[in-house]
Write a protein that holds these residues in place. Sequence first.
Motif, short mmCIF file in Angstrom:
data_model
loop_
_atom_site.label_atom_id
_atom_site.label_comp_id
_atom_site.label_asym_id
_atom_site.label_seq_id
_atom_site.Cartn_x
_atom_site.Cartn_y
_atom_site.Cartn_z
N PHE A 166 38.33 56.71 -174.71
CA PHE A 166 39.01 57.81 -173.13
C PHE A 166 40.20 56.87 -172.61
O PHE A 166 40.38 55.89 -173.23
N GLY B 215 43.13 57.06 -168.79
CA GLY B 215 43.08 57.52 -168.18
C GLY B 215 45.10 57.76 -167.51
O GLY B 215 45.36 56.59 -167.80
N TYR C 32 44.29 62.63 -161.23
CA TYR C 32 43.65 61.81 -162.63
C TYR C 32 43.20 62.72 -163.68
O TYR C 32 42.55 63.70 -163.70
N LYS D 152 39.61 50.90 -175.42
CA LYS D 152 39.21 51.69 -174.40
C LYS D 152 38.29 52.38 -174.79
O LYS D 152 37.69 53.69 -175.02
N TYR E 120 31.87 50.31 -171.22
CA TYR E 120 31.46 50.13 -169.76
C TYR E 120 29.69 51.32 -169.17
O TYR E 120 29.66 50.39 -168.10
N THR F 288 44.89 51.36 -164.26
CA THR F 288 45.38 53.20 -164.36
C THR F 288 44.57 53.61 -162.30
O THR F 288 46.03 54.36 -161.87
N ALA F 289 43.85 53.49 -163.27
CA ALA F 289 42.95 54.08 -161.41
C ALA F 289 42.74 53.06 -160.43
O ALA F 289 42.64 54.12 -159.12
C1 COI Z 1 41.58 53.17 -165.51
O1 COI Z 1 42.01 52.68 -164.83
O2 COI Z 1 41.81 54.64 -165.88
C2 COI Z 1 40.48 53.12 -166.39
O3 COI Z 1 40.43 53.87 -167.55
C3 COI Z 1 39.04 52.63 -165.42
C4 COI Z 1 38.09 53.24 -165.63
C5 COI Z 1 36.87 52.62 -166.20
C6 COI Z 1 38.33 52.97 -164.08
#
Ligand code: COI
Length: 355
Positions: free
Chosen positions: A77, A79, A143, A203, A208, A303-304
């Motif tokens: 994934f 983000g 997001y 990623k 996770y 990012t998050a």
């Molecule tokens: C992000 O920072 O966008 C991520 O993908 C971290 C995620 C585990 C919240």
Amino acid sequence: RGFTSVQKAPQPSFPYSEDEYANVEWDGLGFGLIPTDYMYMNKCRGDHQFGEGQLNVYGNIQLSPSAGVLNYGQGVFEGTKAYRKENGQLLLFRPEENAVRMQIGAERMCMPSPSVDQFVDALKQTALANRRWVPPAGKGSLYLRPLLIGTGPVLGVSPAPEYTFLVYASPVANYFKEGSAPLNLYVEEEFDRASRRGTGSVKTISNYAPVLKAQMRAKTRGFSEVLYLDSATKKNVEEVSSCNIFIAKGKRITTPATNGTILAGITRKSVIEIAQDHGYDVEERGIAVDELAEAHEVFCTGTAVGVVPVGTITYGAKRMEYKTGSATICQDLQSTLSGIQMGTLEDNKGWVLQI
Ligand code: COI
């Protein structure tokens, strides 16, 4: 390897809502899912490349019970965030970096991946279709969560015969319940996040769920998150479950080198460049856990999470405290990065894509 012909799902009823804003309480947004109108979907066979995808109405997807992703965790994934400027324009931040990182992760997990153009186009389509969900300037961001998953059926351990690339969205603001207040980290000594030559640097979704146990335990004890050590020696700092870490002492900023167990964060990379521009001396190398005791400042990037200060780190019986608040390196880097991302500071690096 030709393009696959993908059966098109029925198109949602366009045009999109005329409303400038969705009905959301914009103040006090956190990081929980708020479903939006549309998601992008694109499927391809394992031995093909991705063709054209399309927007669908946001909702559940159907999967075979034997989908590769459900049984063996074949998935990666990303983000990234879309920001709304005061004048209503939408901005993406370095989306091609996410595209390349997804390609690298997909290669590691034996999956076909979208091209950079397909990836960036999918982000644009998803952000624009959901534009009423992009928070007002200064209240957060939309997001965007790109997922690439093995959706074809498997029984034995093998790559799935079909893949789905999708992007969904949710308005967000602060990742941590602390808001932008300093984090209290706990150094995890029992569990490891990543092993040498494992998948820590990509990623993949399978990095996770294994962090949840340590995270829950730390949260129960009042900590914000856990800080992992390297699995080989337990002597070096690696990263937090959801973000990278930096330490600062004087004008020197140090972050663990991306040696295969560290996620190559795009915020990490951007913060390094901004720090160099601001005259700091930046090092990427192994950081001994003992160095935490000498640091003046510690901060996390992702990012998050954005760029967030760390107020304390607890390592065994030792509790270390760091400078936070105004006139810190963390604040300097945070305000420059978020200014570029939100379009309030000039982007002289070509990082921002107006869509
Ligand atoms: C992000 O920072 O966008 C991520 O993908 C971290 C995620 C585990 C919240």
